[in-house]
Design an enzyme around this catalytic site. Structure first.
Site, mmCIF file in Angstrom:
data_model
loop_
_atom_site.group_PDB
_atom_site.id
_atom_site.type_symbol
_atom_site.label_atom_id
_atom_site.label_comp_id
_atom_site.label_asym_id
_atom_site.label_seq_id
_atom_site.Cartn_x
_atom_site.Cartn_y
_atom_site.Cartn_z
ATOM 1 N N GLY A 8 -0.433 0.209 -4.790
ATOM 2 C CA GLY A 8 -1.730 -0.411 -4.581
ATOM 3 C C GLY A 8 -2.735 0.149 -5.543
ATOM 4 O O GLY A 8 -2.868 1.364 -5.660
ATOM 5 N N GLY A 17 1.629 -2.212 5.393
ATOM 6 C CA GLY A 17 2.296 -3.289 6.127
ATOM 7 C C GLY A 17 1.282 -4.341 6.486
ATOM 8 O O GLY A 17 0.169 -4.356 5.945
ATOM 9 N N CYS A 62 0.830 -1.201 0.000
ATOM 10 C CA CYS A 62 0.000 0.000 0.000
ATOM 11 C C CYS A 62 0.864 1.250 0.000
ATOM 12 O O CYS A 62 2.047 1.204 0.331
ATOM 13 C CB CYS A 62 -0.881 0.024 1.248
ATOM 14 S SG CYS A 62 -1.899 -1.448 1.376
ATOM 15 N N CYS A 73 11.982 -13.542 2.513
ATOM 16 C CA CYS A 73 11.381 -14.291 1.393
ATOM 17 C C CYS A 73 12.456 -15.052 0.616
ATOM 18 O O CYS A 73 12.136 -15.948 -0.152
ATOM 19 C CB CYS A 73 10.546 -13.393 0.500
ATOM 20 S SG CYS A 73 11.300 -11.854 0.078
ATOM 21 N N SER A 126 9.766 -3.197 -14.109
ATOM 22 C CA SER A 126 10.641 -3.387 -12.953
ATOM 23 C C SER A 126 11.976 -4.046 -13.286
ATOM 24 O O SER A 126 12.931 -3.922 -12.530
ATOM 25 C CB SER A 126 9.896 -4.183 -11.885
ATOM 26 O OG SER A 126 9.381 -5.372 -12.440
HETATM 27 P P1 5GP Z 1 6.293 -14.586 -12.251
HETATM 28 O O1 5GP Z 1 7.243 -15.029 -13.296
HETATM 29 O O2 5GP Z 1 6.683 -15.008 -10.921
HETATM 30 O O3 5GP Z 1 4.870 -14.933 -12.591
HETATM 31 O O4 5GP Z 1 6.287 -12.996 -12.235
HETATM 32 C C1 5GP Z 1 7.446 -12.309 -11.971
HETATM 33 C C2 5GP Z 1 7.129 -10.855 -12.119
HETATM 34 O O5 5GP Z 1 6.238 -10.441 -11.070
HETATM 35 C C3 5GP Z 1 8.351 -9.986 -12.030
HETATM 36 O O6 5GP Z 1 8.374 -9.169 -13.176
HETATM 37 C C4 5GP Z 1 8.155 -9.126 -10.797
HETATM 38 O O7 5GP Z 1 8.452 -7.776 -11.103
HETATM 39 C C5 5GP Z 1 6.717 -9.264 -10.440
HETATM 40 N N1 5GP Z 1 6.531 -9.408 -8.982
HETATM 41 C C6 5GP Z 1 7.462 -9.565 -8.044
HETATM 42 N N2 5GP Z 1 6.928 -9.631 -6.828
HETATM 43 C C7 5GP Z 1 5.621 -9.495 -6.956
HETATM 44 C C8 5GP Z 1 4.546 -9.461 -6.018
HETATM 45 O O8 5GP Z 1 4.699 -9.551 -4.823
HETATM 46 N N3 5GP Z 1 3.317 -9.286 -6.533
HETATM 47 C C9 5GP Z 1 3.120 -9.157 -7.874
HETATM 48 N N4 5GP Z 1 1.879 -8.985 -8.298
HETATM 49 N N5 5GP Z 1 4.113 -9.174 -8.767
HETATM 50 C C10 5GP Z 1 5.354 -9.363 -8.329
HETATM 51 FE FE1 SF4 Z 2 10.182 -7.803 2.247
HETATM 52 FE FE2 SF4 Z 2 10.544 -10.388 1.751
HETATM 53 FE FE3 SF4 Z 2 10.833 -9.415 4.223
HETATM 54 FE FE4 SF4 Z 2 8.415 -9.534 3.097
HETATM 55 S S1 SF4 Z 2 9.717 -11.276 3.644
HETATM 56 S S2 SF4 Z 2 9.286 -7.835 4.266
HETATM 57 S S3 SF4 Z 2 8.909 -9.092 0.957
HETATM 58 S S4 SF4 Z 2 12.089 -8.937 2.431
HETATM 59 MG MG MG Z 3 8.116 -6.967 -13.089
#
Ligand code: 5GP
Ligand code: SF4
Ligand code: MG
Length: 460
Positions: free
Chosen positions: A28, A103, A1, A441, A288
């Site tokens: 968000g 958060g 958010c 993570c 990104s």
């Molecule tokens: P995947 O290949 O896992 O389907 O997608 C990877 C993409 O999702 C990457 O381009 C990354 O920027 C984006 N991404 C990374 N973390 C997150 C997240 O927490 N939520 C969402 N919606 N996208 C994410």
């Molecule tokens: Fe950030 Fe990953 Fe820690 Fe969540 S678990 S606060 S995404 S570093």
């Molecule tokens: Mg991306």
């Protein structure tokens, strides 16, 4: 958010908050809201949708007052419904309070039982509303704004960066670990006025100057008298979310004294050092993955090219695409440039792989466009664990790297080679004490203890 706050009686605070939220839209896209105070009276507008869909001139004109807070939401607890939109407004003995939260709390069950025991009327399901009610209970038992709020924060466990509006002023608060960011800006002189925002891009848009971060475990109280700082916890220890730096925050935001663009370039350079490959062009996954792709190109000497064009207007809309369109997959969002890609050996750089679904579709699109080899490079380590602190990285069974080795992932997404940046490499590029970041993570080493029951909901 995304959260925002402003104290400026001589300005149109609703409009400035609107622009601040506009800059924080990436944090968000489900709902947006603004609450203003004019004397004791609170004015609130919140709806599902993007900032630009939720507000217009006439709505903003009704949001009068000398101070405001705002919020853009993506849900991590509580469903995606308008009752869960923020700011959360709760009445107290001293007038209303409006709270915007970024958060995720990990002790919501405990907190909920305590609130219910103390006869609190919880309407929605979010942890954010619980914080607002916890403050109101303390106020109603005789505490003032500051003391009441601090007592409530001591009952909260997890990640919380908050902006809170009261009839008298606004508060900016970070949890003892400062998991989510929150910055302070100033504008005007005589008197100097203060702004709070999740990221510095929220200050830039209204012409405010970055002053400093709200510190982990700090509360700033901004009123007609200026800014007062309180360290509300005995043992602050910074654990800034490293995923904010790698992916979530905007590249033009400043963290650790530099833009995240510059930081992400460095991640890409290090990735090229750690995992070189022979190829004709380097492309990034918009938006990104682009800075890391440029860094990879700079370090490797392989030319950078744009191979995927993103439709800038695809957000989370309420009109679901048809099944057939869904099958066409990512083309709605990303379209490959055939004449750039055909006949080329390609390095494709992204910031992270979460589920692996985007990556697999992208690789197929590149091959369909005529790429002869596809090498994927990721500017962070494999995501093996879920986040409990407010980033929606899914439950563990959805994370491709939780059960598969790098070789197995490479096979599944059909690349000629796949490499991730090492955890050590990531922290070296970050340049600070590794202990001052959360990277759970990637490691499963959670800095704030997660109760077993909560863990079970997301871990395999
Ligand atoms: P995947 O290949 O896992 O389907 O997608 C990877 C993409 O999702 C990457 O381009 C990354 O920027 C984006 N991404 C990374 N973390 C997150 C997240 O927490 N939520 C969402 N919606 N996208 C994410
Ligand atoms: Fe950030 Fe990953 Fe820690 Fe969540 S678990 S606060 S995404 S570093
Ligand atoms: Mg991306």
């Amino acid at each position: 958010c995304g959260v925002f706050g402003i104290y400026a009686p001589e300005e149109d605070v609703a409009k400035l908050t609107y622009f601040g939220l506009y800059a924080l839209q990436h944090r968000g896209q489900e709902s947006a809201g603004i609450a203003t105070f004019d004397g004791k009276q609170v004015h609130l507008h919140k709806e599902m949708g993007l900032v630009s869909q939720v507000f217009n001139e006439s709505i903003l004109q009704h949001l009068v007052g000398q101070l405001a807070v705002g919020h853009t939401r993506y849900s991590t607890t509580g469903s995606s419904r308008v009752v869960n939109a923020q700011p959360a407004v709760v009445a107290t003995r001293l007038g209303s309070l409006a709270l915007a939260h970024n958060g995720n709390l990990v002790n919501t069950e405990e907190l909920r039982s305590e609130l219910l025991r103390r006869d609190c009327n919880l309407i929605t399901t979010t942890d954010s509303e619980m914080i607002a009610h916890a403050i109101a209970l303390e106020i109603n038992e005789g505490q003032d704004w500051l003391e009441g709020s601090i007592r409530a924060f001591h009952k909260c466990l997890g990640a919380f960066s908050l902006t809170i509006a009261t009839p008298e002023g606004i508060m900016g608060v970070r949890d003892p670990n400062g998991i989510r960011p929150l910055v302070i800006g100033t504008f005007g002189s005589n008197p100097v006025r203060y702004v709070l925002a999740s990221e510095t891009c929220g200050l830039d848009i209204i012409g405010a100057e970055y002053l400093r971060d709200v510190e982990p475990g700090e509360l700033v109280w901004i009123t007609e008298e200026g800014l007062a700082s309180f360290h509300w916890t005995q043992k602050p220890q910074r654990k800034l979310c490293i995923f904010e730096m790698i992916y979530f925050a905007r590249p033009d935001s400043i963290m650790e004294g530099e833009s995240l663009y510059t930081y992400r370039l460095r991640l890409g350079r290090r990735l090229a050092e750690e995992a070189p490959v022979e190829a004709d062009i380097v492309i990034g996954v918009p938006d990104s993955g682009i800075p890391a792709a440029i860094g990879f190109s700079q370090e490797s000497g392989i030319p950078y090219a744009e191979g995927l064009i993103k439709n800038r207007y695809v957000g989370r809309t309420f009109i679901q695409p048809t099944q057939k369109m869904r099958e066409a997959g990512i083309r709605m969002k990303l379209n490959p440039l055939k004449d750039v890609l055909a006949g080329k050996r390609i390095v494709i750089v992204d910031d992270s792989i979460v589920r692996g679904t985007t990556s697999r579709k992208l690789v197929k699109a590149l091959r369909d466009a005529g790429a002869t080899e596809v090498h994927m490079r990721i500017s962070s380590p494999p995501v093996t664990h879920p986040c409990f602190y407010g980033i929606d990285t899914d439950s563990q069974d959805q994370l491709i790297a939780a059960t598969k080795s790098v070789e197995e992932i490479a096979k599944q997404i059909d690349v000629d080679s796949l490499a991730y940046l090492s955890w050590e490499g990531m922290l070296k590029a970050t340049g600070e004490d590794p202990n001052s970041f959360c990277s759970a993570c990637f490691t499963g080493d959670y800095p704030i203890p997660v109760p077993e029951m909560v863990k079970r909901s997301k871990l395999m």
